[in-house]
Design a protein around this motif. Structure first.
Motif, PDB file in Angstrom:
ATOM      1  N   ARG A 290       7.019  -5.789  -0.452  1.00 17.08           N
ATOM      2  CA  ARG A 290       6.920  -7.252  -0.589  1.00 17.08           C
ATOM      3  C   ARG A 290       7.694  -7.960   0.525  1.00 17.08           C
ATOM      4  N   ALA A 291       8.869  -7.460   0.821  1.00 14.52           N
ATOM      5  CA  ALA A 291       9.657  -8.086   1.887  1.00 14.52           C
ATOM      6  C   ALA A 291       8.986  -7.924   3.251  1.00 14.52           C
ATOM      7  N   ALA A 292       8.354  -6.774   3.471  1.00 16.64           N
ATOM      8  CA  ALA A 292       7.742  -6.505   4.773  1.00 16.64           C
ATOM      9  C   ALA A 292       6.500  -7.352   5.014  1.00 16.64           C
ATOM     10  N   ILE A 293       5.707  -7.572   3.972  1.00 15.13           N
ATOM     11  CA  ILE A 293       4.440  -8.299   4.160  1.00 15.13           C
ATOM     12  C   ILE A 293       4.560  -9.769   3.790  1.00 15.13           C
ATOM     13  N   GLY A 294       5.737 -10.195   3.299  1.00 24.00           N
ATOM     14  CA  GLY A 294       5.963 -11.604   3.047  1.00 24.00           C
ATOM     15  C   GLY A 294       5.343 -12.133   1.771  1.00 24.00           C
ATOM     16  N   PHE A 295       5.181 -11.292   0.770  1.00 27.26           N
ATOM     17  CA  PHE A 295       4.642 -11.737  -0.515  1.00 27.26           C
ATOM     18  C   PHE A 295       5.763 -12.342  -1.350  1.00 27.26           C
ATOM     19  N   SER A 296       5.412 -13.326  -2.165  1.00 27.62           N
ATOM     20  CA  SER A 296       6.353 -13.813  -3.168  1.00 27.62           C
ATOM     21  C   SER A 296       6.423 -12.807  -4.314  1.00 27.62           C
ATOM     22  N   TYR A 297       7.407 -12.992  -5.185  1.00 28.63           N
ATOM     23  CA  TYR A 297       7.560 -12.083  -6.324  1.00 28.63           C
ATOM     24  C   TYR A 297       6.320 -12.120  -7.212  1.00 28.63           C
ATOM     25  N   ASP A 298       5.798 -13.314  -7.480  1.00 25.99           N
ATOM     26  CA  ASP A 298       4.627 -13.437  -8.348  1.00 25.99           C
ATOM     27  C   ASP A 298       3.403 -12.766  -7.731  1.00 25.99           C
ATOM     28  N   GLN A 299       3.200 -12.973  -6.440  1.00 26.90           N
ATOM     29  CA  GLN A 299       2.066 -12.326  -5.772  1.00 26.90           C
ATOM     30  C   GLN A 299       2.202 -10.813  -5.815  1.00 26.90           C
ATOM     31  N   ALA A 300       3.401 -10.309  -5.555  1.00 26.61           N
ATOM     32  CA  ALA A 300       3.603  -8.863  -5.514  1.00 26.61           C
ATOM     33  C   ALA A 300       3.409  -8.219  -6.881  1.00 26.61           C
ATOM     34  N   SER A 301       3.689  -8.949  -7.944  1.00 24.61           N
ATOM     35  CA  SER A 301       3.518  -8.372  -9.280  1.00 24.61           C
ATOM     36  C   SER A 301       2.068  -8.002  -9.554  1.00 24.61           C
ATOM     37  N   TRP A 302       1.135  -8.705  -8.907  1.00 23.70           N
ATOM     38  CA  TRP A 302      -0.279  -8.403  -9.116  1.00 23.70           C
ATOM     39  C   TRP A 302      -0.721  -7.157  -8.356  1.00 23.70           C
ATOM     40  N   ILE A 303       0.069  -6.722  -7.370  1.00 21.55           N
ATOM     41  CA  ILE A 303      -0.288  -5.505  -6.639  1.00 21.55           C
ATOM     42  C   ILE A 303      -0.327  -4.315  -7.595  1.00 21.55           C
ATOM     43  N   THR A 304       0.726  -4.169  -8.396  1.00 19.43           N
ATOM     44  CA  THR A 304       0.789  -3.066  -9.349  1.00 19.43           C
ATOM     45  C   THR A 304      -0.192  -3.272 -10.498  1.00 19.43           C
TER      46      THR A 304
END
Length: 533
Positions: free
Chosen positions: A47-61
């Protein structure tokens, strides 16, 4: 129109070539599980590397897991239709290609879309491992094949922490996704050389269970999205979560009704009338929850209380994972002995895990990694002692033509239960931590004169008690608040160990009540040989 009985494929001689083909399927299935777990563990770095917010990154999983379990429902049907070897090579190749492209996704939407596609490919691989084990393995080594399948639940998840730490800390976050490529290439070479090529069966499309595919995949995907996003969005207070839960319930009801009456279903629900299979599915769900006591709870302690990074507590997971390469075959050898009842091995495994949880309940802020080694050793022996008897008992009542049905049901239950168990434990820890925090704050509020460095509360709660607003007082309060949170977390983890003990005892009751005794596969073969003399 009624379905034609599924013809049992002609027995294939078990040779070194076929064995290497099965190893290829095992590597592909393990890689699929590792990809899911490693990405989850390395999510903060990604998330830190690609610049996602916490909410956006939660949808990855969430998106990956929803697609993964949905694919488990339909992949055995597709494998029979397109041929096992061709289908496995196709989904494994697609899985690797998407993994190679994943780090280059320029937008969050495209990134998550690629994760969904990879989840579909990845979810199709574990059912292939059970399918080939049930079809190709002779009775004398069938249990060793099931032990290999069990590695996807005991070995893979427990080595993921070390691999995640290695990729993010020593190599680069992109290798979290690229690490699947060489493993899949190796798997494809072994599969293409070792597995026999079956004829395609496109006539099955005349009886395709399209309604079951749509309702089953849609229903389970929505349910998983609701479970993984529910806590973040405040459950039923969120219109999105409420809508997903209602829609999933309606779709799954239609799915199960359709499967009961469809002539060529994805799930053959009539098989659940066999006690051992029903027991296997129920206990499998419980085993996945109980096994979290060896991974999720120690990592919660070291991550939230000690502030460790993944690389620092990864050796504890390795203490469970690496010994499985020896312990799993050892348990298979014991189960091959006629005088050992797999039901009693399962109960002994529950006993070991309950003992480890009782030890974990003694957790204090003074604990370090050394305090967990014995707990992890008990977990290392207890987990395969639960999973292997379940697989042995359940598959003993499955005929070779029914392998795809059993594989679809087993892997779907396994995939869904893994997500649901993780969500249950995480939400339980969150709510119990809040409960203990409030309790400690109330106790301190009633006795403000007794505040010390050992029992603390938040700065806002203690502000009226401060003699002044000096920087040192605020710093002390911050330290008190940290200690309070740590204590509440420790108490919540202790509660979670107790919760898991309760579920483990339910597994014992189910085992004493439901399944019938089964005998080792080669024992049955010997009995048949004697009867034909």
């Amino acid at each position: 129109m009624t379905a034609q009985p599924a013809a049992s494929p002609a027995p294939h001689p078990f040779t070194l070539r076929l064995a290497l083909g099965l190893v290829g399927v095992l590597i592909a299935a393990l890689t699929s599980g590792l990809n899911d777990r490693i990405t989850d563990l390395a999510l903060a770095d990604v998330r830190a590397a690609i610049g996602f917010s916490y909410d956006q990154a939660s949808w990855i999983t969430s998106a990956y897991q929803a697609a993964e379990v949905a694919a488990m429902i339909i992949s055995p049907w597709l494998a029979v239709t397109f041929s096992l070897r061709r289908f496995t090579l196709t989904v494994a190749s697609g899985f690797a290609v998407v993994g190679a492209l994943q780090p280059f996704a320029p937008t969050p939407d495209l990134f998550i879309t690629l994760r969904v596609i990879q989840g579909i490919f990845g979810g199709a691989l574990p059912p292939m491992l059970m399918t080939v084990a049930l079809r190709f393995l002779p009775p004398t080594i069938k249990l060793y094949g099931l032990a290999a399948y069990a590695l996807t639940a005991t070995f893979g998840p427990n080595i993921a922490a070390s691999l995640a730490a290695f990729w993010t800390d020593a190599v680069g976050w992109r290798f979290v996704f690229w690490q699947v490529v060489p493993l899949i290439l190796l798997a494809n070479v072994l599969i293409s050389w070792g597995l026999p090529q079956d004829p395609t069966r496109f006539e099955r499309f005349k009886q395709i269970d399209l309604l079951g595919m749509l309702t089953g995949c849609g229903g389970i995907a929505l349910l998983i999205l609701a479970l993984t996003q529910g806590e973040r969005l405040d459950w039923l207070n969120s219109p999105l979560i409420a809508a997903m839960l209602l829609a999933s319930l309606a779709l799954l009801i239609v799915f199960f009704i359709n499967e009961w009456f469809h002539p060529l279903p994805l799930f053959k629900l009539q098989m659940l009338e066999r006690k051992n299979l029903a027991h296997g599915l129920l206990v499998l769900a419980g085993v996945l929850l109980v096994s979290l006591s060896g991974s999720a709870l120690p990592s919660a302690y070291f991550g939230q209380v000690e502030g460790f990074r993944t690389v620092q507590f990864a050796p504890l997971a390795l203490a469970i994972g690496l010994p499985q390469l020896i312990i799993a075959p050892l348990m298979a050898t014991l189960l091959n002995l006629r005088w050992i009842d797999c039901r009693w091995m399962l109960i002994c495994g529950v006993g070991l895990l309950c003992l480890s949880c009782l030890m974990g309940m003694q957790l204090t802020s003074e604990w370090s990694r050394q305090n967990f080694w014995l707990i992890q050793l008990l977990q290392a022996f207890g987990q395969p002692m639960l999973i292997l008897p379940v697989l042995m008992s359940a598959t003993s009542v499955v005929q070779p033509p029914e392998g795809p049905y059993a594989s679809a049901m087993f892997n779907t239950v396994r995939g869904f239960s893994s997500v649901a168990a993780s969500a249950l434990v995480e939400n339980f820890l969150t709510h119990r931590e809040k409960f203990h925090s409030h309790t400690l704050v109330d106790n301190l509020g009633n006795r403000p004169w007794s505040i010390t460095a050992e029992n603390s509360t938040s700065a806002s709660s203690l502000q009226p008690l401060l003699p002044d607003g000096s920087a040192s007082s605020v710093e002390n309060l911050s330290h008190f608040a940290t200690l309070l949170k740590h204590q509440a977390t420790i108490l919540s983890i202790s509660d979670a160990y107790l919760l898991i003990i309760g579920f483990a005892l339910l597994l014992v009751l189910l085992t004493l009540w439901l399944p019938e005794r089964v005998w080792p596969p080669q024992t049955l073969l010997q009995q048949v040989a004697k009867a034909t003399r």
